[in-house]
Scaffold this motif. Structure first.
Motif, short mmCIF file in Angstrom:
data_model
loop_
_atom_site.label_atom_id
_atom_site.label_comp_id
_atom_site.label_asym_id
_atom_site.label_seq_id
_atom_site.Cartn_x
_atom_site.Cartn_y
_atom_site.Cartn_z
N SER A 28 -4.05 -0.42 11.88
CA SER A 28 -3.40 -1.32 11.37
C SER A 28 -3.99 -1.55 9.76
O SER A 28 -3.58 -1.65 8.71
N GLN A 29 -5.32 -1.71 9.59
CA GLN A 29 -6.18 -1.67 8.50
C GLN A 29 -6.12 -0.34 7.63
O GLN A 29 -5.70 -0.56 6.43
N ARG A 30 -5.90 0.73 8.27
CA ARG A 30 -5.65 2.05 7.52
C ARG A 30 -4.21 2.00 6.73
O ARG A 30 -4.08 2.31 5.74
N GLY A 31 -3.18 1.54 7.62
CA GLY A 31 -1.83 1.40 7.22
C GLY A 31 -1.96 0.56 5.89
O GLY A 31 -1.45 0.71 4.98
N THR A 32 -2.56 -0.56 5.91
CA THR A 32 -2.59 -1.73 4.92
C THR A 32 -3.16 -1.03 3.94
O THR A 32 -2.84 -1.20 2.49
N ASP A 33 -4.42 -0.53 4.13
CA ASP A 33 -5.18 0.36 2.95
C ASP A 33 -4.35 1.24 2.08
O ASP A 33 -4.32 1.40 0.81
N ARG A 34 -3.42 1.94 2.91
CA ARG A 34 -2.54 3.25 2.45
C ARG A 34 -1.37 2.47 1.52
O ARG A 34 -1.31 2.71 0.28
N ALA A 35 -0.98 1.28 2.09
CA ALA A 35 0.16 0.62 1.29
C ALA A 35 -0.31 0.31 0.27
O ALA A 35 0.30 0.14 -1.18
N TYR A 36 -1.70 -0.56 0.06
CA TYR A 36 -2.25 -0.98 -1.13
C TYR A 36 -2.46 0.09 -2.18
O TYR A 36 -2.07 -0.11 -3.28
N ARG A 37 -2.97 1.29 -1.73
CA ARG A 37 -3.09 2.20 -2.86
C ARG A 37 -1.69 2.67 -3.31
O ARG A 37 -1.77 3.10 -4.42
N LEU A 38 -0.81 2.92 -2.54
CA LEU A 38 0.44 3.40 -2.85
C LEU A 38 0.97 2.70 -3.90
O LEU A 38 1.58 2.77 -5.18
N LEU A 39 1.12 1.18 -3.51
CA LEU A 39 1.59 0.25 -4.47
C LEU A 39 0.72 -0.14 -5.83
O LEU A 39 1.36 -0.10 -6.93
N ARG A 40 -0.47 0.15 -5.74
CA ARG A 40 -1.33 0.20 -7.09
C ARG A 40 -1.09 1.19 -7.75
O ARG A 40 -0.84 1.08 -9.01
#
Length: 138
Positions: free
Chosen positions: A13-25
Motif C-alpha cells: 500500500s505504501q509503495r503504491g502511494t509513493d508511486r502515485a505521489y511521484r507520478l502526480l508530482r
C-alpha cells in the motif's frame, strides 16, 4: 491486509502511494512548465482564443500579453510543485479553477473545462498525498 499493516513503511500500500505521489508530482511539474513555455512559443495552439473577453477587458494590454503573463504563472506553478508540492499543488488547483471559470463563462470549450476539472482533482490528490507525506516525516 489490516489498516495497521497498510500504513507500515515498505508495504504494498505504501509503495503504491509513493508511486502515485511521484507520478502526480512529475505530471504537475512538467505539464504547467510545458504549457507555460508554449505560451511564448505558440506551437500547440493559439492560446488567445481561450481567453474570455471579460478577462481580456480586465487585464491591461493585449490578449497576447495576457497569455504571456499566464505562461509565466504556469511556469512558476510547475516549479512550485517541484520544490514545495504541498503548496504548489494547491496553487495549480486554484489556477485550474480559474481556467475553468474563464472557459465556462465564454459559453465554449466545455470539453477543455471538463478536462481541466479532472486535472484539478488530480492536483488536489497530489496536495493530499504531499500533506500526508509531510506529516509522516514530521
Amino acid at each position: 491486509m489490516t489498516s495497521t499493516t497498510a500504513s507500515l513503511p515498505g508495504t504494498r500500500s505504501q509503495r503504491g502511494t509513493d508511486r502515485a505521489y511521484r507520478l502526480l508530482r512529475t505530471v504537475f511539474t512538467v505539464a504547467p512548465v510545458a504549457f507555460g513555455l508554449d505560451k511564448f512559443a505558440g506551437l500547440l495552439t493559439d492560446w488567445e482564443q481561450y481567453l474570455a473577453p471579460w478577462v481580456d477587458d480586465l487585464v491591461p494590454g493585449t490578449a497576447h500579453q495576457a497569455m504571456l503573463a499566464v505562461g509565466v504563472i504556469e511556469v512558476v506553478a510547475g516549479v512550485a510543485v517541484a520544490v514545495a508540492p504541498r503548496f504548489g499543488a494547491l496553487l495549480v488547483a486554484g489556477w485550474l479553477a480559474g481556467i475553468i471559470i474563464n472557459l465556462v463563462s465564454m459559453g465554449a470549450y466545455y470539453d477543455v473545462a471538463l478536462r481541466d476539472f479532472g486535472l484539478l482533482v488530480g492536483a488536489l490528490a497530489l496536495a493530499t498525498l504531499a500533506f500526508d507525506r509531510h506529516q509522516a516525516q514530521v
